[in-house]
Write a protein that holds these residues in place. Structure first.
Motif, PDB file in Angstrom:
ATOM      1  N   ILE A  83      -8.513   2.572 -18.804  1.00 58.93           N
ATOM      2  CA  ILE A  83      -8.816   1.374 -18.477  1.00 58.93           C
ATOM      3  C   ILE A  83      -7.659   0.364 -18.902  1.00 58.93           C
ATOM      4  O   ILE A  83      -7.170  -0.433 -17.957  1.00 58.93           O
ATOM      5  CB  ILE A  83      -9.718   0.664 -19.313  1.00 58.93           C
ATOM      6  N   LEU A  84      -6.949   0.734 -19.747  1.00 64.50           N
ATOM      7  CA  LEU A  84      -5.523  -0.221 -20.201  1.00 64.50           C
ATOM      8  C   LEU A  84      -4.437   0.075 -18.908  1.00 64.50           C
ATOM      9  O   LEU A  84      -3.809  -0.672 -18.495  1.00 64.50           O
ATOM     10  CB  LEU A  84      -4.789   0.220 -21.353  1.00 64.50           C
ATOM     11  N   TYR A  85      -4.542   1.231 -18.640  1.00 66.15           N
ATOM     12  CA  TYR A  85      -3.325   1.463 -17.653  1.00 66.15           C
ATOM     13  C   TYR A  85      -3.816   0.961 -16.390  1.00 66.15           C
ATOM     14  O   TYR A  85      -2.932   0.083 -15.475  1.00 66.15           O
ATOM     15  CB  TYR A  85      -3.277   3.209 -17.416  1.00 66.15           C
ATOM     16  N   GLU A  86      -5.179   0.953 -16.141  1.00 65.25           N
ATOM     17  CA  GLU A  86      -5.628   0.480 -14.752  1.00 65.25           C
ATOM     18  C   GLU A  86      -5.361  -1.198 -14.645  1.00 65.25           C
ATOM     19  O   GLU A  86      -4.969  -1.828 -13.636  1.00 65.25           O
ATOM     20  CB  GLU A  86      -6.911   0.641 -14.537  1.00 65.25           C
ATOM     21  N   ALA A  87      -5.479  -1.785 -15.729  1.00 70.00           N
ATOM     22  CA  ALA A  87      -5.333  -3.191 -15.889  1.00 70.00           C
ATOM     23  C   ALA A  87      -3.719  -3.442 -15.782  1.00 70.00           C
ATOM     24  O   ALA A  87      -3.537  -4.436 -15.402  1.00 70.00           O
ATOM     25  CB  ALA A  87      -6.018  -3.652 -17.362  1.00 70.00           C
ATOM     26  N   TYR A  88      -2.994  -2.773 -16.713  1.00 68.41           N
ATOM     27  CA  TYR A  88      -1.575  -3.126 -16.699  1.00 68.41           C
ATOM     28  C   TYR A  88      -1.008  -2.765 -15.285  1.00 68.41           C
ATOM     29  O   TYR A  88      -0.101  -3.647 -14.876  1.00 68.41           O
ATOM     30  CB  TYR A  88      -1.043  -1.890 -17.759  1.00 68.41           C
ATOM     31  N   THR A  89      -1.151  -1.814 -14.581  1.00 68.12           N
ATOM     32  CA  THR A  89      -0.550  -1.696 -13.213  1.00 68.12           C
ATOM     33  C   THR A  89      -1.282  -1.978 -12.073  1.00 68.12           C
ATOM     34  O   THR A  89      -1.175  -1.702 -10.900  1.00 68.12           O
ATOM     35  CB  THR A  89      -0.647  -0.087 -13.009  1.00 68.12           C
ATOM     36  N   GLN A  90      -2.391  -2.904 -12.121  1.00 71.71           N
ATOM     37  CA  GLN A  90      -2.907  -3.487 -11.242  1.00 71.71           C
ATOM     38  C   GLN A  90      -3.889  -2.449 -10.516  1.00 71.71           C
ATOM     39  O   GLN A  90      -3.717  -2.479  -9.151  1.00 71.71           O
ATOM     40  CB  GLN A  90      -2.347  -4.495 -10.365  1.00 71.71           C
ATOM     41  N   GLY A  91      -4.517  -1.831 -10.966  1.00 71.97           N
ATOM     42  CA  GLY A  91      -5.527  -0.809 -10.040  1.00 71.97           C
ATOM     43  C   GLY A  91      -5.064   0.557 -10.081  1.00 71.97           C
ATOM     44  O   GLY A  91      -5.807   1.261  -8.966  1.00 71.97           O
ATOM     45  N   LYS A  92      -3.966   0.952 -10.561  1.00 73.20           N
ATOM     46  CA  LYS A  92      -3.479   2.434 -10.628  1.00 73.20           C
ATOM     47  C   LYS A  92      -4.370   3.092 -11.238  1.00 73.20           C
ATOM     48  O   LYS A  92      -4.421   2.883 -12.452  1.00 73.20           O
ATOM     49  CB  LYS A  92      -2.013   2.541 -10.888  1.00 73.20           C
ATOM     50  N   GLN A  93      -5.120   4.234 -10.829  1.00 71.76           N
ATOM     51  CA  GLN A  93      -5.905   5.031 -11.512  1.00 71.76           C
ATOM     52  C   GLN A  93      -5.548   6.213 -12.158  1.00 71.76           C
ATOM     53  O   GLN A  93      -4.546   7.006 -11.633  1.00 71.76           O
ATOM     54  CB  GLN A  93      -7.249   5.387 -10.867  1.00 71.76           C
ATOM     55  N   VAL A  94      -5.907   6.336 -13.465  1.00 70.74           N
ATOM     56  CA  VAL A  94      -5.104   7.654 -14.254  1.00 70.74           C
ATOM     57  C   VAL A  94      -6.373   8.262 -14.794  1.00 70.74           C
ATOM     58  O   VAL A  94      -7.473   7.680 -15.281  1.00 70.74           O
ATOM     59  CB  VAL A  94      -4.242   6.957 -14.892  1.00 70.74           C
TER      60      VAL A  94
END
Lengths: 639, 143
Positions: free
Chosen positions: A374-385
């Protein structure tokens, strides 16, 4: 008509819980005690309202009332009655009512464990618990009402309960898990009430300890059952997937363990008060966060019900209210810190400190890995991991080793400081004998060594020596075996359970074997010296499904065992499930999952041998039993 | 030193050491075990670094599932309705794997541009769409 009664009962419960949420605080503000005499009947009344509302929902399932959206979506006339009953908590709406029912049950249990409600501490605890119930009732009624009608065009047939949930373990897994989750509201309420009534010094820790242990025991049972269910129902033979929802239960479990260990120190030595208070808040926060993760669909999970941001936001609101609110109270409380005793590096206190440090840091690291996408997606504007199981497996190892080492000797450390270290050599000798014995057995069984299994058996030997063997031996020597055991019975069970759990995990992850292949009738395959022979496959009809049923004979040197593995197709939902065939033995499971029809009568199979896998759930069961013995013992003594 | 102060120093040192070791472990584990998710379009556009373990997802294209008759090899096409990628897998597929359903696969990108899956992820519910796939499809609709 019946569902409307259920709906009204739930609204009545909302009103009652609202009254319960405010009255004790008026009393507190005006330094009166008007509400105290009403609290006992009030809490039982609240429980009964929710209980009868829940009964009407069960009734609607049993009579196939498909005019209710919730029933229509989760049941079917062909569903066996037992599963109609369990389908009540088969999805979001019903499980929320069950959650609320559980927490009101905790409230009743707590209030009735007191002879008399005669102090502000108890009545404020009642008030906070009522607030939690109120919050969940309003959430249920506004966003997830199970009594919503599908009128005027109600369907003639329901769309069925998810087939993988039509199973015995599923019917008891959610209630136990919710008992654990919701039970953490009680230590939380006790902590907040203790802060509001300035009751930190005396009875708070003694009151809170058995309750936090009791809800932890329910969590243990719930998680253990979930793991067992996933093992035989999903057809992969895995017993833990580090799925976000599993983590969402595992994290509160870890924190609640830290909590009741810390409460021991607070009760006995008057230390770690702030820490115990904080942990009480943290464990309920973890429980709410778990509920949020399961219900909102923010994370990819095999459990996620649906994407529903509205519900997610609502739970986040409940989370913010209780956790921020309690943290504000925590930071505002102003009493002097007066440590009543001093401890050094060899003390029991320091042992508990390390225990708590390891448990809480582990819990936070697991939570971080779970929330990272969730943090990553918010930080990278939508990149999923996604964060895979290796992250968690790698991380948990050093913590498990540290905790296991502490667990072996923690019992012998003295309060303040340890003066006599003779236990070290005693435990070390006992552990070495046990360690060598286990490794000989493992070598005879598997013909090789494996580093994780060696580490696991070392921890097993160390924990069993320190928590079981040595107690027995010393009890014999002192001729006081019964006294020695009865004083520590719950702890012996729980700690030995952890040892079994660790050994089971170590062995099953080292020595499992697996093969995916195609077999025709009459073909056989040799896996680790056991011959798996595919005898025949037949078509069968069940009450609400049709199945391909394969018969497999497993032969070692002399014996032949027969195992049945199924592929089911559920009629109503046209959904396929794998019913793995399992033969469970003490030292290993044979596990056969039927794949699909490849050509003619040839089918794909997944053959597995899972050594010691039972030890994991046996260990979890021991932990839970130990927790129940100890907490119920303390509750009986306390009243 | 005052014993109380000593006691506090012990506690604080233990906490500091504990948390910093944990932090190192966490960052180390995370950097090795983070699997980025890509849509078929992103894979075609070539944003994926070679030979890293990744996840991809999309809808299984109708009529694209090819199964071998004598081994567990299977190939299928995943699509975000703009671009498509061929996925190759060997093993038993999960029960809920089907044409026109969302799927998430984990594996590596081969030199030929095919996705070599080591894992095909299963979900509980037939109606349920993996959130990753839901998001990329939504993105396609917007653009």
């Amino acid at each position: 008509m019946i569902p409307e009664i259920g709906h009204i009962l739930l609204i009545a419960a909302l009103v009652v819980s609202f009254v319960g949420s405010v009255l004790p605080f008026f009393d507190l503000a005006s330094k009166k005690s008007y509400s105290q005499s009403y609290i006992k009947p009030f809490s039982i009344f609240l429980f009964l309202l929710i209980f009868f509302s829940f009964l009407t929902l069960i009734y609607s399932f049993l009579v196939d009332d498909f005019s209710l959206t919730y029933v229509a979506e989760n049941s079917n006339t062909l569903l066996p009655n037992y599963f109609k009953f369990a389908a009540t908590w088969g999805a979001h709406e019903g499980s929320l009512v069950l959650w609320t029912l559980c927490i009101s049950l905790w409230l009743v249990a707590f209030i009735y464990s007191k002879k008399e409600v005669d102090n502000a501490f108890t009545s404020v605890t009642f008030g906070i618990m009522s607030q939690v119930i109120f919050a969940f009732l309003i959430f249920t009624l506004l966003t997830s009402n199970p009594f919503e009608r599908l009128l005027p065009f109600s369907p003639m047939q329901g769309s069925d309960l998810n087939p993988s949930l039509q199973d015995f373990a599923f019917t008891i897994h959610p209630p136990l898990l919710y008992m654990g989750y919701s039970g953490l509201a009680l230590p939380f309420s006790l902590a907040v009430a203790a802060m509001m009534t300035n009751n930190i010094e005396s009875s708070w820790a003694r009151t809170s300890r058995p309750w936090s242990l009791l809800s932890c025991s329910f969590l243990t049972l719930g998680i253990g059952l979930g793991s067992w269910w996933a093992y035989y129902e999903l057809g992969w033979g895995g017993w833990w997937f580090w799925d976000p929802v599993e983590n969402a239960a595992f994290v509160p479990w870890l924190i609640s363990i830290a909590l009741f260990h810390s409460l021991i120190v607070t009760e006995k030595r008057g230390l770690f008060k702030n820490w115990s208070l904080l942990l009480s808040i943290l464990s309920f926060a973890a429980s709410l966060l778990g509920t949020f993760l399961v219900r909102s669909g923010v994370l990819t999970s095999v459990h996620a019900f649906a994407l529903d941001p509205e519900r997610g936001l609502f739970i986040l609101g409940i989370f913010a209210f209780f956790i921020i609110g309690s943290l504000v109270i925590y930071s505002l409380k102003n009493y002097k810190l007066s440590p009543t005793s001093i401890y050094d590096l060899t003390s029991k206190e320091f042992g508990f400190l390390l225990n708590n440090l390891l448990l809480v840091v582990l819990a936070v690291s697991i939570m971080f890995g779970t929330l990272f996408p969730i943090l990553y997606e918010a930080y990278t504007q939508g990149k999923q991991v996604s964060v895979g199981p290796p992250y968690f497996n790698f991380l948990i190892m050093p913590f498990a080793i540290g905790l296991g080492l502490l667990q072996g000797v923690g019992l012998y450390l003295g309060w303040g400081q340890t003066k006599n270290f003779s236990f070290v050599s005693r435990v070390a000798i006992e552990a070495s004998v046990l360690f060598i014995f286990i490794n000989i057995v493992l070598y005879l069984l598997f013909g090789k060594f494996n580093s994780s299994a060696v580490i696991a058996s070392l921890l097993f030997a160390w924990i069993v020596a320190g928590n079981f063997l040595d107690i027995i031996i010393r009890g014999f020597q002192a001729n006081k075996l019964r006294v020695f055991i009865s004083a520590r019975l719950g702890m012996i069970f729980a700690h030995t359970g952890i040892a079994f759990l660790v050994l089971g995990i170590g062995v099953v992850s080292s020595f499992s074997s697996e093969k995916e292949l195609i077999l025709g009738p009459g073909d056989s395959y040799d896996l680790e010296g056991y011959s798996f022979k595919f005898e025949e496959i037949n078509f069968q009809k069940g009450p609400n499904y049709s199945a391909q049923v394969a018969k497999i004979n497993i032969t070692d040197q002399e014996d032949t065992l027969t195992l049945i593995s199924e592929k089911r197709n559920y009629t109503a939902s046209n959904q396929t499930t794998t019913e793995a065939g399992i033969i469970a033995e003490v030292f290993k499971d044979y596990y056969v999952a039927l794949g699909e029809n490849v050509s003619n009568d040839n089918w794909s199979f997944r053959l597995q041998i899972k050594p010691f896998v039972r030890w994991i759930w046996f260990g979890a069961l021991l932990v839970a039993i130990g927790g129940f013995i100890s907490s119920l013992g303390h509750l009986r003594k306390g009243s | 030193m005052h014993p109380l102060r000593k006691q506090r120093i012990y506690a604080i040192t233990a906490v500091l050491i504990g948390t910093s070791v944990a932090l190192i472990l966490v960052l180390n584990a995370l950097s090795k075990n983070m699997n980025l998710f890509y849509s078929p379009t992103e894979i075609i556009e070539g944003v994926v670094k070679n030979d890293s373990l990744i996840r991809a997802g999309g809808m299984v294209k109708e009529g694209s599932i090819i199964k071998s008759s004598n081994s567990l090899e299977v190939s299928f096409v995943i699509t975000d309705f703009k671009n498509s990628v061929i996925v190759v897998y060997e093993g038993i597929l999960p029960d809920l794997f089907a044409e026109n359903a969302g799927v998430v696969v984990q594996g590596r990108l081969g030199v030929d541009g095919n996705f070599l899956a080591s894992e095909v992820l299963a979900k509980h519910d037939e109606n349920y769409m993996p959130p990753e796939v839901y998001k990329i499809l939504e993105k396609q609709n917007d653009s």
